[in-house]
Design an enzyme around this catalytic site. Structure first.
Site, PDB file in Angstrom:
ATOM      1  N   CYS A  81      36.946 -34.875  30.447  1.00  0.00           N
ATOM      2  CA  CYS A  81      38.054 -33.928  30.546  1.00  0.00           C
ATOM      3  C   CYS A  81      38.438 -33.719  32.015  1.00  0.00           C
ATOM      4  CB  CYS A  81      37.719 -32.625  29.818  1.00  0.00           C
ATOM      5  SG  CYS A  81      39.190 -31.592  29.498  1.00  0.00           S
ATOM      6  N   HIS A 193      37.100 -34.874  24.467  1.00  0.00           N
ATOM      7  CA  HIS A 193      35.750 -34.308  24.503  1.00  0.00           C
ATOM      8  C   HIS A 193      34.869 -35.064  23.501  1.00  0.00           C
ATOM      9  CE1 HIS A 193      36.386 -30.694  27.009  1.00  0.00           C
ATOM     10  NE2 HIS A 193      37.620 -30.744  26.535  1.00  0.00           N
ATOM     11  N   GLU A 195      31.789 -34.746  23.060  1.00  0.00           N
ATOM     12  CA  GLU A 195      30.799 -33.804  22.518  1.00  0.00           C
ATOM     13  C   GLU A 195      31.380 -32.938  21.410  1.00  0.00           C
ATOM     14  OE1 GLU A 195      32.902 -31.338  25.650  1.00  0.00           O
ATOM     15  OE2 GLU A 195      32.403 -33.452  25.303  1.00  0.00           O
TER      16      GLU A 195
END
Length: 212
Positions: A81, A193, A195
């Site tokens: 990001c 992202h 994650e």
């Protein structure tokens, strides 16, 4: 293996570490000490917020030179990001700000206006399917990711690379191609992202952990 997640006060560190652990990473540690980077096998630079604030945070903590020295060794490095955007040479967000200069290019705003006179919603929030860059994504952390697999985005600015070979992946945002991932040698950046991107994101992180 030692994986260092850079702690400069602007990253979602715990969710990144948890995802790396689920993806098979071990020896994961946060570090606010630039000296710790020298002994890492992998490094991850997360980040949320404005570009200028991120670069100021890295500078205050003494990370800029340490990050540049680490990437020069050829060991795998991942920016996520804001961490991806700071890999570039500069950003136009709130005035021009110099970046780490690891990938030639600049960060610019996603265009709000469309050719038909309507306007895009910003920021770009939600899931979008990935498309390979001009040279594909074989041999990268996206290798084995199915074309069109969806990942999660939250941003209003994106990277414009100076060479198409640095464009690893893109996505279509309301009719505009937007940079999703970049790569130059051992340095990879992901605007999305991983994650927060479910099994697809974990698979991408797993390949980064295993192969860089």
């Amino acid at each position: 293996m030692k994986i260092v997640v850079v702690d400069y006060g602007m990253g979602n560190l715990f969710s990144v570490r948890r995802a790396l652990e689920v993806a098979g990473g071990s020896g994961i540690e946060f570090s606010a000490d630039p000296a710790a980077l020298a002994g890492a096998d992998r490094e991850v630079l997360p980040g949320v917020g404005a570009f200028a604030d991120g670069m100021a945070g890295l500078s205050r903590a003494g990370f800029i030179e340490a990050l540049q020295e680490f990437t020069a060794t050829g060991r795998p490095f991942l920016g996520i990001c804001l961490g991806m955007q700071m890999l570039m040479q500069e950003s136009a967000e709130f005035g021009m700000t110099a970046g780490l200069g690891l990938i030639p290019g600049k960060v610019v705003a996603i265009e709000r206006g469309r050719s038909d006179g309507t306007r895009r919603k910003l920021p770009s929030i939600g899931w979008a399917p990935l498309q390979p860059g001009p040279e594909g994504w074989q041999g990268s952390a996206l290798d084995e990711t199915p074309v069109g697999a969806a990942v999660y985005f939250l941003h209003s600015f994106h990277a414009q690379v100076m060479h198409t070979g640095y464009m690893l992946a893109s996505y279509d945002y309301e009719g505009m191609p937007v940079t999703a991932a970049v790569r130059r040698d051992n340095v990879t950046g992901m605007q999305f992202h991983p994650e927060k991107s479910g099994p697809v994101g974990l698979g991408i992180l797993r390949r980064f952990v295993q192969r860089g």
